[in-house]
Design an enzyme around this catalytic site. Structure first.
Site: not given
Ligand code: PNW
Length: 474
Positions: A172, A378
């Site tokens: 991320e 995720e």
């Protein structure tokens, strides 16, 4: 949990990876053990007011010492893959120089334990814990940090490349860049509009350099990056709302997908950023390094953004830090947007539950970008779980969340999306960044006073689901 015989059973490929994920700073603890140096998250969490309740990752869930039991628990759930991250300051306490053997050795032991239980190690090199000395030298807005990252990647690969085949460079980068350097709600807590944009570029450059370093050591290594992608919606279909959504989609999704998969920054976003930076930090050749072909793309999905034009940025949908209410916007040059809800149920993060959005994100990447194997690295939900009188932790809302999102994955696969695996976030309750221990994402409950692990209903449901759906759905 509901499990009727007439339920339609989704189908998954026989080699689908069934995993769960964690990250070093969120679970390891042992912050000063075996020569580990300080990271920006140590500094940030020890700065009063930054993290809710003053929580830190000093002890976290003590995974550093409990990894053997933790791997045994993973095996008992039937996980076929485990996604974890390596703490850069364990390997290089100052971010430079030779490897700290004691720090690397922890990951060797962890990986060996996983392999002994037939669980595939999925290693992420950077899940936000930059060595503090590199931040002191400028952090990600400094170009040299990209070169330091590639050197660190080489050290880790030299130690573990014989037994780890799945490598993720960054987790991320949007969060590292824009929550860390522009909004200031993540470490290092800087609030500078341009710094986030420049940090994003150097993160991506580091990704490209590290990918090349790993490939040069092992031509067969599977190397990828993980992006947090969001489904999009507008509050109304006014031109103003549509333009707001275009801007947020641009900065959140395309600003990372386009350089990594197509070797260019999206022109509309560059134009939106004209008042923030002139992109003088981008040098010839950078974008070809950044677009070094990937073996896989990791997608982290939690929710959909519902965007509306606004006077000034209002509460940015869970982007507010847990500790510090005066967050800046993480969308430089596009501060005139607000985030709203459509009335769907929300998680403890106040993120709307929208499983269809995961399908949209997966189809979009498969349709709009050059083909690359996808993995959901995720997906999960926080709820305020508490043990009942018998000590059991019943979390039906999480079961429903996971079931819905896994079904969305199966639908995408049926439509031809090359999705190869799914990692629940998270295996354990853990240090949820600026929210400290106040937000529980785990399939496994952790009693922080005793470090006792208790599988929640969702953990047992996931173990059953892996058994029922894990062999091609037969
Ligand atoms: C991701 N936001 O973090 C991370 O990869 C995990 O470490 C984290 O625990 C998980 O999602 C749950 O939050 C995010 O404010 C943190 O937009 C914050 C945001 C997005 C992702």
């Amino acid at each position: 949990y509901p499990q009727s015989e007439t339920d339609i059973q989704p189908r998954f490929p026989a080699d689908f990876r069934w995993g769960a994920a964690t990250a070093a700073y969120q679970v390891e603890g042992a912050a000063r053990t075996d020569g580990r140096g300080p990271s920006i998250w140590d500094t940030f969490s020890h700065t009063p007011g930054r993290v809710l309740n003053g929580d830190t990752g000093d002890e976290a869930i003590d995974h550093y010492h409990r990894y053997r039991d933790d791997v045994a628990l993973m095996a008992s759930l039937g996980l076929t893959a485990y996604r974890f991250s390596v703490s850069w300051p364990r390997v290089q306490p100052t971010g430079r120089g030779p490897a700290n053997a004691a720090g690397l050795d922890f990951y060797r032991r962890l990986v060996d334990e996983l392999l002994a239980h037939d669980i595939e190690p999925w290693l992420t090199l950077y899940h936000w814990d930059l060595p503090q000395e590199l931040e002191d030298a400028g952090g990600w807005p400094a170009r040299d940090t990209a070169a330091r990252f590639a050197e660190y990647a080489s050290l880790v690969h030299d130690a573990l490349g014989d037994r780890v085949k799945r490598w993720t460079t960054l987790n991320e980068p949007w969060c590292s860049a824009f929550l860390g350097y522009t909004a200031g709600v993540h470490a290092p807590g800087r609030r500078e509009r341009a710094a986030g944009v420049v940090a994003a570029h150097h993160l991506l450059l580091g990704h490209g350099l590290a990918t090349q370093a790993i490939r040069s050591r092992d031509a067969d290594a599977q190397v990828g990056i993980t992006l947090n992608l969001y489904a999009m919606a507008t509050a109304t279909d006014s031109d103003a709302d549509r333009d707001a959504a275009r801007r947020i989609d641009g900065l959140q999704n395309r600003f990372f997908l386009d350089p990594v998969l197509c070797g260019r920054y999206p022109g509309d976003v560059v134009a939106d950023l004209a008042g923030v930076t002139d992109f003088g930090h981008v040098r010839d050749g950078d974008l070809s390094t950044i677009s070094t072909p990937l073996s896989m793309l990791g997608v982290n999905y939690y929710t959909r953004y519902v965007v509306t034009a606004a006077e000034s940025h209002a509460n940015v949908d869970g982007h507010g830090g847990g500790g510090d209410g005066s967050a800046g916007s993480p969308f430089p040059g596009s501060e005139h947007v607000a985030f709203t809800h459509r009335g769907l149920p929300v998680t403890h993060m106040d993120w709307e539950i929208d499983a269809a959005g995961l399908g949209e994100v997966l189809r979009r990447v498969a349709t709009d970008y050059p083909s690359v194997p996808l993995y959901v690295t995720e997906n999960g939900a926080a709820f305020p779980d508490e043990p009942g009188p018998d000590g059991a932790v019943d979390d039906p809302s999480r079961v429903e969340y996971l079931d819905g999102h896994l079904r969305a994955c199966a639908d995408a696969i049926a439509d031809g999306v090359p999705l190869g695996g799914y990692f629940a976030w998270s295996l354990f309750d853990n240090f949820e960044w600026s929210w400290g221990y106040d937000r529980r994402f785990g399939l496994v409950y952790v009693d922080y006073a005793t470090q006792r692990r208790t599988p929640k209903t969702s953990a047992n449901w996931y173990a059953d689901t892996i058994r029922r759906w894990g062999n091609g759905g037969r």
